[in-house]
Write a protein that holds these residues in place. Structure first.
Motif, PDB file in Angstrom:
ATOM      1  N   LYS A  21      84.448  53.407  78.108  1.00 52.24           N
ATOM      2  CA  LYS A  21      83.261  54.033  77.517  1.00 52.24           C
ATOM      3  C   LYS A  21      83.627  54.721  76.194  1.00 52.24           C
ATOM      4  CE  LYS A  21      79.557  57.131  79.059  1.00 52.24           C
ATOM      5  NZ  LYS A  21      79.121  57.997  80.157  1.00 52.24           N
ATOM      6  N   GLY A  22      84.794  55.358  76.152  1.00 46.68           N
ATOM      7  CA  GLY A  22      85.261  55.998  74.917  1.00 46.68           C
ATOM      8  C   GLY A  22      85.566  54.981  73.830  1.00 46.68           C
ATOM      9  N   VAL A  23      86.166  53.862  74.208  1.00 44.29           N
ATOM     10  CA  VAL A  23      86.454  52.795  73.249  1.00 44.29           C
ATOM     11  C   VAL A  23      85.149  52.239  72.689  1.00 44.29           C
ATOM     12  CG1 VAL A  23      87.388  50.454  73.006  1.00 44.29           C
ATOM     13  CG2 VAL A  23      88.711  52.210  74.210  1.00 44.29           C
ATOM     14  N   ALA A  24      84.151  52.052  73.557  1.00 45.31           N
ATOM     15  CA  ALA A  24      82.852  51.544  73.103  1.00 45.31           C
ATOM     16  C   ALA A  24      82.230  52.508  72.093  1.00 45.31           C
ATOM     17  CB  ALA A  24      81.923  51.329  74.287  1.00 45.31           C
ATOM     18  N   MET A  25      82.374  53.817  72.331  1.00 51.26           N
ATOM     19  CA  MET A  25      81.839  54.803  71.402  1.00 51.26           C
ATOM     20  C   MET A  25      82.564  54.718  70.062  1.00 51.26           C
ATOM     21  SD  MET A  25      81.677  58.953  71.684  1.00 51.26           S
ATOM     22  CE  MET A  25      83.457  59.061  71.612  1.00 51.26           C
ATOM     23  N   GLN A  26      83.870  54.588  70.100  1.00 47.34           N
ATOM     24  CA  GLN A  26      84.654  54.434  68.873  1.00 47.34           C
ATOM     25  C   GLN A  26      84.203  53.203  68.100  1.00 47.34           C
ATOM     26  OE1 GLN A  26      88.789  54.718  70.643  1.00 47.34           O
ATOM     27  NE2 GLN A  26      89.134  55.160  68.505  1.00 47.34           N
ATOM     28  N   GLU A  27      84.050  52.113  68.803  1.00 49.25           N
ATOM     29  CA  GLU A  27      83.652  50.863  68.157  1.00 49.25           C
ATOM     30  C   GLU A  27      82.276  51.003  67.506  1.00 49.25           C
ATOM     31  OE1 GLU A  27      84.104  48.090  71.376  1.00 49.25           O
ATOM     32  OE2 GLU A  27      86.251  47.811  70.960  1.00 49.25           O
ATOM     33  N   GLU A  28      81.369  51.715  68.167  1.00 47.12           N
ATOM     34  CA  GLU A  28      80.051  51.934  67.574  1.00 47.12           C
ATOM     35  C   GLU A  28      80.163  52.761  66.298  1.00 47.12           C
ATOM     36  OE1 GLU A  28      75.697  53.939  68.511  1.00 47.12           O
ATOM     37  OE2 GLU A  28      77.186  53.877  70.118  1.00 47.12           O
ATOM     38  N   SER A  29      80.982  53.805  66.320  1.00 49.53           N
ATOM     39  CA  SER A  29      81.178  54.632  65.123  1.00 49.53           C
ATOM     40  C   SER A  29      81.759  53.810  63.987  1.00 49.53           C
ATOM     41  CB  SER A  29      82.117  55.804  65.428  1.00 49.53           C
ATOM     42  OG  SER A  29      81.539  56.691  66.328  1.00 49.53           O
ATOM     43  N   LEU A  30      82.778  53.035  64.296  1.00 44.95           N
ATOM     44  CA  LEU A  30      83.410  52.200  63.267  1.00 44.95           C
ATOM     45  C   LEU A  30      82.435  51.146  62.739  1.00 44.95           C
ATOM     46  CD1 LEU A  30      86.976  51.752  64.773  1.00 44.95           C
ATOM     47  CD2 LEU A  30      86.346  53.068  62.734  1.00 44.95           C
ATOM     48  N   ARG A  31      81.621  50.589  63.617  1.00 50.15           N
ATOM     49  CA  ARG A  31      80.629  49.600  63.200  1.00 50.15           C
ATOM     50  C   ARG A  31      79.633  50.227  62.217  1.00 50.15           C
ATOM     51  NH1 ARG A  31      79.618  47.958  67.844  1.00 50.15           N
ATOM     52  NH2 ARG A  31      77.884  49.339  68.339  1.00 50.15           N
ATOM     53  N   ARG A  32      79.192  51.443  62.506  1.00 46.56           N
ATOM     54  CA  ARG A  32      78.257  52.129  61.610  1.00 46.56           C
ATOM     55  C   ARG A  32      78.900  52.391  60.245  1.00 46.56           C
ATOM     56  NH1 ARG A  32      73.677  54.824  63.926  1.00 46.56           N
ATOM     57  NH2 ARG A  32      73.847  56.329  62.227  1.00 46.56           N
ATOM     58  N   LEU A  33      80.158  52.809  60.251  1.00 40.67           N
ATOM     59  CA  LEU A  33      80.860  53.051  58.989  1.00 40.67           C
ATOM     60  C   LEU A  33      81.053  51.742  58.224  1.00 40.67           C
ATOM     61  CD1 LEU A  33      83.437  55.660  60.267  1.00 40.67           C
ATOM     62  CD2 LEU A  33      81.649  56.079  58.571  1.00 40.67           C
ATOM     63  N   HIS A  34      81.437  50.691  58.941  1.00 44.42           N
ATOM     64  CA  HIS A  34      81.655  49.397  58.293  1.00 44.42           C
ATOM     65  C   HIS A  34      80.350  48.873  57.694  1.00 44.42           C
ATOM     66  CE1 HIS A  34      82.776  45.040  58.087  1.00 44.42           C
ATOM     67  NE2 HIS A  34      83.749  45.627  57.441  1.00 44.42           N
ATOM     68  N   GLU A  35      79.244  49.012  58.404  1.00 45.99           N
ATOM     69  CA  GLU A  35      77.948  48.583  57.875  1.00 45.99           C
ATOM     70  C   GLU A  35      77.608  49.336  56.598  1.00 45.99           C
ATOM     71  OE1 GLU A  35      75.307  49.182  61.170  1.00 45.99           O
ATOM     72  OE2 GLU A  35      76.007  47.373  62.207  1.00 45.99           O
ATOM     73  N   PHE A  36      77.909  50.632  56.567  1.00 43.75           N
ATOM     74  CA  PHE A  36      77.673  51.417  55.357  1.00 43.75           C
ATOM     75  C   PHE A  36      78.500  50.861  54.209  1.00 43.75           C
ATOM     76  CE2 PHE A  36      79.265  54.547  52.394  1.00 43.75           C
ATOM     77  CZ  PHE A  36      78.090  55.010  51.845  1.00 43.75           C
ATOM     78  N   PHE A  37      79.802  50.692  54.462  1.00 44.96           N
ATOM     79  CA  PHE A  37      80.670  50.201  53.389  1.00 44.96           C
ATOM     80  C   PHE A  37      80.236  48.824  52.915  1.00 44.96           C
ATOM     81  CE2 PHE A  37      83.565  53.591  54.642  1.00 44.96           C
ATOM     82  CZ  PHE A  37      83.960  54.035  53.399  1.00 44.96           C
ATOM     83  N   ARG A  38      79.832  47.989  53.838  1.00 41.40           N
ATOM     84  CA  ARG A  38      79.403  46.638  53.472  1.00 41.40           C
ATOM     85  C   ARG A  38      78.120  46.693  52.634  1.00 41.40           C
ATOM     86  NH1 ARG A  38      80.145  44.033  58.304  1.00 41.40           N
ATOM     87  NH2 ARG A  38      78.144  44.821  58.986  1.00 41.40           N
ATOM     88  N   ALA A  39      77.180  47.563  52.985  1.00 38.21           N
ATOM     89  CA  ALA A  39      75.883  47.606  52.309  1.00 38.21           C
ATOM     90  C   ALA A  39      75.882  48.495  51.064  1.00 38.21           C
ATOM     91  CB  ALA A  39      74.811  48.085  53.277  1.00 38.21           C
ATOM     92  N   LYS A  40      76.368  49.700  51.194  1.00 37.64           N
ATOM     93  CA  LYS A  40      76.238  50.692  50.129  1.00 37.64           C
ATOM     94  C   LYS A  40      77.384  50.666  49.126  1.00 37.64           C
ATOM     95  CE  LYS A  40      72.701  52.904  52.005  1.00 37.64           C
ATOM     96  NZ  LYS A  40      71.438  52.346  51.888  1.00 37.64           N
ATOM     97  N   ALA A  41      78.550  50.313  49.585  1.00 38.60           N
ATOM     98  CA  ALA A  41      79.726  50.361  48.719  1.00 38.60           C
ATOM     99  C   ALA A  41      80.182  48.960  48.327  1.00 38.60           C
ATOM    100  CB  ALA A  41      80.849  51.119  49.422  1.00 38.60           C
ATOM    101  N   ALA A  42      79.234  48.053  48.260  1.00 35.70           N
ATOM    102  CA  ALA A  42      79.564  46.666  47.948  1.00 35.70           C
ATOM    103  C   ALA A  42      80.224  46.527  46.578  1.00 35.70           C
ATOM    104  CB  ALA A  42      78.314  45.795  48.031  1.00 35.70           C
ATOM    105  N   GLY A  43      79.965  47.448  45.671  1.00 38.83           N
ATOM    106  CA  GLY A  43      80.550  47.384  44.338  1.00 38.83           C
ATOM    107  C   GLY A  43      81.992  47.875  44.276  1.00 38.83           C
ATOM    108  N   VAL A  44      82.514  48.341  45.394  1.00 37.60           N
ATOM    109  CA  VAL A  44      83.894  48.840  45.435  1.00 37.60           C
ATOM    110  C   VAL A  44      84.777  47.720  45.967  1.00 37.60           C
ATOM    111  CG1 VAL A  44      85.449  50.543  46.447  1.00 37.60           C
ATOM    112  CG2 VAL A  44      83.123  51.207  45.818  1.00 37.60           C
ATOM    113  N   SER A  45      85.782  47.357  45.185  1.00 35.13           N
ATOM    114  CA  SER A  45      86.687  46.293  45.626  1.00 35.13           C
ATOM    115  C   SER A  45      87.678  46.843  46.644  1.00 35.13           C
ATOM    116  CB  SER A  45      87.444  45.705  44.432  1.00 35.13           C
ATOM    117  OG  SER A  45      88.420  46.637  43.969  1.00 35.13           O
ATOM    118  N   LEU A  46      88.284  45.950  47.383  1.00 37.86           N
ATOM    119  CA  LEU A  46      89.308  46.346  48.349  1.00 37.86           C
ATOM    120  C   LEU A  46      90.482  47.015  47.637  1.00 37.86           C
ATOM    121  CD1 LEU A  46      89.918  46.372  51.338  1.00 37.86           C
ATOM    122  CD2 LEU A  46      90.930  44.105  51.113  1.00 37.86           C
ATOM    123  N   ASP A  47      90.830  46.525  46.445  1.00 32.43           N
ATOM    124  CA  ASP A  47      91.904  47.151  45.663  1.00 32.43           C
ATOM    125  C   ASP A  47      91.535  48.592  45.292  1.00 32.43           C
ATOM    126  OD1 ASP A  47      93.538  44.929  45.766  1.00 32.43           O
ATOM    127  OD2 ASP A  47      92.928  44.180  43.777  1.00 32.43           O
TER     128      ASP A  47
END
Length: 164
Positions: free
Chosen positions: A104-130
């Motif tokens: 259950k704790g791992v699932a919560m972590q994964e949800e948090s990371l998914r939300r952060l990743h979605e933000f980075f993918r959508a809002k920070a698209a102009g930022v390169s990995l470098d």
């Protein structure tokens, strides 16, 4: 004026603090709803991440978070009651309590990371990995910690075990 931090003016430091605060607020806005749905605090959510990363004893959490032992004890009680962490006794020293993240704790972590990743993918698209890696390196330089203070269990080959 040179390109070193020593040449920074007060206004540069205030701008830096503002940017760090903005990032901290963005992270809280994305992860706090996940914590609230489970009836825990943002700090408690962070504790789940830290335990998963290898800080699996209350004393390590006290030192890392610079809080009172009673604060960690209270947070751990809530996390255990919520089914996000479990306590186990060390197989080598029965006096030592270890913490483990539950499914259950791992699932919560994964949800948090998914939300952060979605933000980075959508809002920070102009930022390169470098650019992201350069930002991480700069923050580590500024913190005086050339390596992460907490292991990243998502990085292959990186140790997740802390000295015990």
């Amino acid at each position: 004026m040179t390109d070193t931090i020593g040449a920074a003016e007060d206004s540069d430091i205030v701008d830096f603090l503002g940017a760090v605060t903005d990032v901290r607020r963005m992270i809280a806005n994305l992860t706090l709803p996940v914590a609230r749905r489970r009836g825990i605090s943002e700090r408690a959510l962070g504790i789940v991440f830290l335990v998963h990363a290898g800080l699996d004893r209350p004393g390590l959490l006290v030192d890392f978070l610079s809080v009172l032992p009673s604060t960690i004890t209270s947070d751990i009680e809530k996390l255990v009651a919520a089914g996000l962490l479990r306590r186990t006794l060390s197989p080598t020293d029965r006096r030592v309590t270890r913490l483990e993240v539950t499914r259950k704790g791992v699932a919560m972590q994964e949800e948090s990371l998914r939300r952060l990743h979605e933000f980075f993918r959508a809002k920070a698209a102009g930022v390169s990995l470098d650019e992201l890696h350069a930002c991480i390196a700069t923050l580590r330089k500024l913190s005086g910690e050339p390596q992460p203070s907490v292991p990243n269990p998502l990085r292959a080959g990186e140790a997740t075990d802390r000295s015990r």
